[in-house]
Enzyme design. Structure first.
Site, mmCIF file in Angstrom:
data_model
loop_
_atom_site.group_PDB
_atom_site.id
_atom_site.type_symbol
_atom_site.label_atom_id
_atom_site.label_comp_id
_atom_site.label_asym_id
_atom_site.label_seq_id
_atom_site.Cartn_x
_atom_site.Cartn_y
_atom_site.Cartn_z
ATOM 1 N N SER A 195 0.876 -1.171 0.000
ATOM 2 C CA SER A 195 0.000 0.000 0.000
ATOM 3 C C SER A 195 0.912 1.220 0.000
ATOM 4 C CB SER A 195 -0.839 -0.033 1.283
ATOM 5 O OG SER A 195 -1.415 1.229 1.547
ATOM 6 N N TYR A 231 -2.116 -1.410 10.409
ATOM 7 C CA TYR A 231 -2.045 -1.537 8.944
ATOM 8 C C TYR A 231 -0.699 -1.038 8.426
ATOM 9 C CZ TYR A 231 -3.964 -1.253 4.135
ATOM 10 O OH TYR A 231 -4.220 -1.410 2.783
HETATM 11 P P1 NAD Z 1 -11.762 -6.271 -0.208
HETATM 12 O O1 NAD Z 1 -12.380 -6.176 1.128
HETATM 13 O O2 NAD Z 1 -12.537 -5.869 -1.408
HETATM 14 O O3 NAD Z 1 -11.256 -7.774 -0.468
HETATM 15 C C1 NAD Z 1 -10.504 -8.469 0.484
HETATM 16 C C2 NAD Z 1 -10.718 -9.977 0.287
HETATM 17 O O4 NAD Z 1 -9.876 -10.633 1.224
HETATM 18 C C3 NAD Z 1 -12.155 -10.435 0.567
HETATM 19 O O5 NAD Z 1 -12.603 -11.262 -0.488
HETATM 20 C C4 NAD Z 1 -12.045 -11.196 1.883
HETATM 21 O O6 NAD Z 1 -12.969 -12.278 1.983
HETATM 22 C C5 NAD Z 1 -10.609 -11.703 1.791
HETATM 23 N N1 NAD Z 1 -10.045 -12.036 3.109
HETATM 24 C C6 NAD Z 1 -10.112 -11.302 4.255
HETATM 25 N N2 NAD Z 1 -9.520 -11.975 5.250
HETATM 26 C C7 NAD Z 1 -9.044 -13.127 4.711
HETATM 27 C C8 NAD Z 1 -8.335 -14.237 5.247
HETATM 28 N N3 NAD Z 1 -7.999 -14.300 6.535
HETATM 29 N N4 NAD Z 1 -8.012 -15.245 4.404
HETATM 30 C C9 NAD Z 1 -8.367 -15.199 3.092
HETATM 31 N N5 NAD Z 1 -9.046 -14.189 2.546
HETATM 32 C C10 NAD Z 1 -9.389 -13.170 3.354
HETATM 33 O O7 NAD Z 1 -10.388 -5.455 -0.091
HETATM 34 P P2 NAD Z 1 -9.411 -4.796 -1.194
HETATM 35 O O8 NAD Z 1 -9.550 -3.332 -1.074
HETATM 36 O O9 NAD Z 1 -9.551 -5.466 -2.505
HETATM 37 O O10 NAD Z 1 -8.002 -5.159 -0.536
HETATM 38 C C11 NAD Z 1 -7.149 -6.162 -1.037
HETATM 39 C C12 NAD Z 1 -5.725 -5.863 -0.604
HETATM 40 O O11 NAD Z 1 -5.325 -4.601 -1.144
HETATM 41 C C13 NAD Z 1 -5.532 -5.765 0.909
HETATM 42 O O12 NAD Z 1 -4.306 -6.358 1.270
HETATM 43 C C14 NAD Z 1 -5.471 -4.270 1.142
HETATM 44 O O13 NAD Z 1 -4.753 -3.930 2.298
HETATM 45 C C15 NAD Z 1 -4.766 -3.833 -0.118
HETATM 46 N N6 NAD Z 1 -4.947 -2.411 -0.437
HETATM 47 C C16 NAD Z 1 -6.196 -1.884 -0.631
HETATM 48 C C17 NAD Z 1 -6.329 -0.552 -0.935
HETATM 49 C C18 NAD Z 1 -7.663 0.080 -1.150
HETATM 50 O O14 NAD Z 1 -7.714 1.316 -1.159
HETATM 51 N N7 NAD Z 1 -8.724 -0.679 -1.352
HETATM 52 C C19 NAD Z 1 -5.188 0.258 -1.040
HETATM 53 C C20 NAD Z 1 -3.933 -0.306 -0.826
HETATM 54 C C21 NAD Z 1 -3.827 -1.650 -0.533
#
Ligand code: NAD
Length: 260
Positions: free
Chosen positions: A142, A155
């Site tokens: 991130s 985080y």
């Molecule tokens: P999201 O909530 O849309 O998807 C996350 C997925 O992870 C879900 O399908 C959930 O069921 C799954 N999950 C959660 N806990 C789990 C576990 N213990 N085992 C297996 N699966 C699990 O979130 P997103 O925004 O797509 O985030 C995905 C990644 O991207 C994360 O690591 C997040 O930190 C990172 N990220 C997101 C953003 C943002 O702005 N959305 C920015 C930077 C980084």
């Protein structure tokens, strides 16, 4: 086709960024394993890929469980013959001021982001070594792998930790052609972010609109969210890059929020 017949495991791929990466990999010929806690949503996503002519399977995986990670990777290897690409993407967000942060939430955050990255890496590396072809390991970092924000101690700590894991895996993987890199997105409008908007509005005592404009997108060059497609493009670059020239790196995709 950048990933023809490459076996790609994407964790947290039932939703958001991981889902888009899984679909992008399948469009490039990858055989994709959608690994998620939410098996029903993972299966629906795999079914969509198959309907579009791609190859995909859903596997149940809680990335914090050693047994589940090992079993899911074994199931993918049994079905598709190996592992070429791992995207360690599953993640959640929990925000609190540091003095109120429950220890249980802190441990949960570190378990999902760091234990999950470690366990999936450890399960996939032997297959990448054995194949003689190496592979690509991609960690979903991130901007918070490089930068801090209030309320996000767990985080930010976890996302910084992935940088260390990536560099170590790159060094250990070099002789096998196993590359490791980190993608560092800015804010992407997924369920994870949609949940944070009202939480941050309450914690910071400002409106939800101000959370978006004055907190989340304040430092971008154009006030725009990064998209899941933007992140998937970077994930394709790292997955399809065939040499150790690109390893141990992190790439920020954030509309200029963070500049190196
Ligand atoms: P999201 O909530 O849309 O998807 C996350 C997925 O992870 C879900 O399908 C959930 O069921 C799954 N999950 C959660 N806990 C789990 C576990 N213990 N085992 C297996 N699966 C699990 O979130 P997103 O925004 O797509 O985030 C995905 C990644 O991207 C994360 O690591 C997040 O930190 C990172 N990220 C997101 C953003 C943002 O702005 N959305 C920015 C930077 C980084």
């Amino acid at each position: 086709m950048k990933l023809q017949d490459k076996v790609c495991i994407v964790t947290g791929a039932a939703s958001g960024i991981g889902k888009e990466i899984a679909h992008a990999y399948a469009r490039e010929g990858g055989k994709v394993a959608i690994a998620d806690l939410n098996l029903e949503a993972a299966q629906a996503s795999a079914d969509d890929i198959i309907k579009a002519g791609g190859t995909a399977m859903a596997v149940m995986m809680d990335v914090t469980s050693e047994e589940q990670v090992n079993a899911a990777v074994a199931a993918v290897v049994a079905a598709y013959g190996g592992v070429d690409v791992l995207v360690s993407n599953a993640g959640i967000q929990i925000v609190h001021p540091i003095e109120e942060f429950p220890f249980s939430d802190w441990k949960k955050m570190l378990a999902i982001h760091l234990d999950g990255a470690f366990l999936t890496t450890r399960a996939c590396v032997p297959h990448m070594q054995k194949s003689g072809k190496g592979g690509s390991i991609i960690y979903m970092g991130s901007v918070h792998s490089k930068e801090a924000s209030v309320l996000k101690s767990a985080y930010v700590t976890a996302k910084h930790g992935l940088m260390g894991l990536c560099k170590t895996v790159s060094k250990e993987g070099g002789k096998y052609g196993i590359r490791a890199n980190v993608i560092c997105p800015g804010f992407v409008r997924t369920p994870l972010v949609n949940k944070q908007i009202p939480e941050q509005a309450a914690a910071l005592k400002i409106s939800e609109e101000d959370v978006i404009k004055k907190v989340m997108l304040k430092e971008t060059v154009d006030g725009e969210f990064t998209t899941v497609q933007d992140v998937a493009e970077v994930a394709l670059l790292f997955a399809g890059f065939e040499s150790n020239a690109l390893t141990g790196q992190s790439l920020v995709v954030s509309h200029g929020w963070f500049m190196q």
